[in-house]
Design an enzyme around this catalytic site. Structure first.
Site, short mmCIF file in Angstrom:
data_model
loop_
_atom_site.label_atom_id
_atom_site.label_comp_id
_atom_site.label_asym_id
_atom_site.label_seq_id
_atom_site.Cartn_x
_atom_site.Cartn_y
_atom_site.Cartn_z
N PHE A 126 -20.16 -14.85 8.60
CA PHE A 126 -19.26 -14.76 9.45
C PHE A 126 -18.72 -15.91 10.09
O PHE A 126 -18.62 -17.00 9.59
CB PHE A 126 -20.68 -14.36 10.58
CG PHE A 126 -20.21 -13.86 12.21
CD1 PHE A 126 -19.53 -12.66 12.08
CD2 PHE A 126 -19.34 -14.77 13.07
CE1 PHE A 126 -19.25 -11.70 13.20
CE2 PHE A 126 -19.20 -13.93 14.15
CZ PHE A 126 -18.59 -13.02 14.08
N ASP A 195 -28.53 -19.67 9.57
CA ASP A 195 -28.04 -18.26 10.97
C ASP A 195 -28.72 -17.29 10.90
O ASP A 195 -28.28 -16.38 10.03
CB ASP A 195 -26.56 -17.67 10.32
CG ASP A 195 -25.75 -17.25 11.82
OD1 ASP A 195 -26.90 -17.05 12.62
OD2 ASP A 195 -24.68 -17.59 11.99
N TYR A 220 -28.59 -11.30 21.25
CA TYR A 220 -27.72 -9.44 21.64
C TYR A 220 -27.45 -8.64 20.29
O TYR A 220 -27.24 -7.26 21.09
CB TYR A 220 -26.18 -9.27 21.96
CG TYR A 220 -25.20 -11.06 21.42
CD1 TYR A 220 -25.10 -10.50 20.27
CD2 TYR A 220 -25.09 -12.48 21.64
CE1 TYR A 220 -24.28 -10.86 19.16
CE2 TYR A 220 -23.86 -12.98 21.39
CZ TYR A 220 -23.87 -12.29 19.68
OH TYR A 220 -23.19 -13.03 19.19
N LYS A 221 -28.21 -9.00 19.18
CA LYS A 221 -28.11 -7.89 18.55
C LYS A 221 -29.04 -7.40 18.99
O LYS A 221 -29.80 -6.47 18.43
CB LYS A 221 -27.48 -8.32 17.16
CG LYS A 221 -26.51 -8.90 16.84
CD LYS A 221 -26.05 -9.28 15.65
CE LYS A 221 -24.66 -10.74 15.48
NZ LYS A 221 -23.64 -9.89 15.51
N ARG A 371 -19.84 -0.07 9.03
CA ARG A 371 -21.56 -0.22 9.07
C ARG A 371 -22.09 0.11 9.88
O ARG A 371 -21.64 0.54 11.10
CB ARG A 371 -21.34 -1.62 9.76
CG ARG A 371 -20.36 -3.58 9.04
CD ARG A 371 -20.89 -4.57 9.27
NE ARG A 371 -20.86 -4.46 11.10
CZ ARG A 371 -21.51 -6.01 12.03
NH1 ARG A 371 -22.09 -6.83 11.40
NH2 ARG A 371 -20.94 -5.09 12.93
#
Ligand SMILES: Cc1ncc(COP(=O)(O)O)c(C=O)c1O
Length: 412
Positions: A126, A195, A220-221, A371
């Site tokens: 990322f 991560d 938040y995922k 995705r």
């Protein structure tokens, strides 16, 4: 043998997680396959936020720091997240973004290896991980070394202070062998940071068993904390006395309200705080984590693999030409499935207009990626079946080629 919708219904009946869907508010007619980007709204959050705003803040005002125990929020949330990543709550801090948490842990890690000059990151990680590593390298006069994503260990030598990897890749959904890579990097004396943004709450993680050194992850995922909810960071207990993070703010002071001139670090993980923590966002996150009550991460993983297996099997059966870039092997797969296609952006937009929400990610010079994230707490096998049915419809009707999809939105 052709997979039918009835097969999907049967899989849902067998999976045993149907009851957790009621713990979320999802709009009617939406199949939400983007929990790997922003988790859905847990049903208790609106009332909790209203209470924190109206009663705790509105009426309690400053008194709520004590009366509503706002100072204890971080510790209470750490208690819920710790078992998901295999650590002690006392070693978790929350409050900053993932990017800031990466900065703190990267600086602390390289300071633990004086004399070593290299931070290793993989180029398809990322972007923020690479950007922060570049910033840290620049700040401390180190070298940023990009490794081969397929073989990060090939770049590790005795000059490497830190290997920083994303456990589950945000584009492809492929997952690293955390324990194996950590052990091999340690063999060269390097520290390892993970991560966990695309892992926490979706795949079992055991940082302690893997003997990892540092970790960060967003909430938040798959943890459904809400847009921009704060990240966590973890520091292995054996490093806590020696490791020094760079943002020495008053909340990391041993006695913040002594208001003394000189910084004296709080013991343990408390010293990793910097400024005042976001009470509203943490309150939302605390309530959101109740969606995990009574559900083990092993059950979530079993369901996630079953959902992604079904998606991949249906794509193979009905859209065999589509390239699935996510590993087929369970041990290397996170909780998403990614498809590469020259019109991936249009495909995602056409699906969204049919109520099937996934997202699009660019991939440099290669065709982009559609995705689809599978959050077992609120996605079932029938959703998977119906989503593929829509995908077949989009491609058969050329809906993804519609001119309005030629231009991209700011957030893809
Ligand atoms: C692997 C990874 N790291 C970091 C981030 C985001 O960092 P931040 O929370 O600072 O926005 C994301 C966001 O999707 C991510 O996927």
């Amino acid at each position: 043998m052709t997979i039918t919708r009835d097969d999907a219904v049967r899989l849902d009946e067998a999976a045993g997680l149907a009851h957790t869907r009621q713990r979320f508010r999802l709009p009617d007619g939406v199949i939400y396959l983007d929990g790997n980007s922003l988790g859905a709204l847990p049903s208790g959050v609106p009332a909790r936020l209203a209470d924190v705003v109206e009663r705790e803040w509105g009426s309690g005002l400053i008194r709520s720091w004590n009366d509503a125990k706002w100072m204890e929020l971080i510790g209470r949330i750490a208690t819920r997240i710790a078992p998901l990543v295999g650590v002690r709550p006392a070693d978790l801090h929350l409050g900053d973004s993932t990017s800031v948490s990466l900065f703190k842990t990267m600086v602390a890690a390289v300071r633990l290896r004086p004399g070593r000059r290299v931070i290793v990151v993989e180029p398809s990680t990322f972007p923020t991980d690479g950007y922060v590593a570049a910033g840290v390298a620049d700040l401390l006069g180190l070298e940023l070394r990009w490794c081969d994503p397929a073989d990060p260990l090939a770049s590790i030598d005795d000059d490497v202070a830190l290997l920083s990897l994303t456990h589950v890749d945000f584009r492809t959904g492929s997952m690293y062998d955390m324990a194996g890579i950590t052990a091999a990097a340690h063999g060269h004396g390097a520290l390892v940071q993970w991560d966990l943004c695309h892992s926490v709450g979706a795949v079992p993680v055991d940082l302690t068993a893997a003997d990892a050194d540092f970790a960060v992850g967003c909430t938040y995922k798959y943890l459904n904390g809400g847009p921009g909810s704060p990240a966590f960071l973890w520091v292995a207990p054996q490093h806590q006395d020696a490791a020094r993070q760079p943002i020495t703010g008053w909340m990391g002071h041993a006695a913040p309200f002594a208001m003394s001139r000189d910084f004296a670090r709080a013991p343990g993980i408390g010293g990793w705080a910097s400024g005042t923590h976001p009470v509203l966002a943490l309150s939302s996150l605390e309530t959101a984590l109740e969606a995990f009550d009574g559900v083990s991460i092993a059950e979530i993983r079993a369901s996630s693999l079953s959902l992604t297996d079904l998606f991949i099997a249906l794509i193979g059966e009905r859209l065999g030409d589509l390239e699935v870039v996510t590993p087929i092997e369970h041990a290397r797969r996170g909780s998403q499935v990614s498809l590469r296609h020259p019109d991936a952006y249009g495909i995602v937009q056409a699906l969204i207009s049919r109520g099937v929400i996934g997202d699009y990610r660019d991939d440099g010079t290669k065709p982009g990626i559609a995705r689809f994230g599978f959050t077992p707490l609120y996605v079932g096998h029938t959703d998977v079946y119906d989503a593929v049915e829509h995908l077949v419809g989009v491609l058969a009707g050329g809906e993804h080629l519609a001119p309005q999809y030629a231009e991209r939105n700011a957030v893809t």
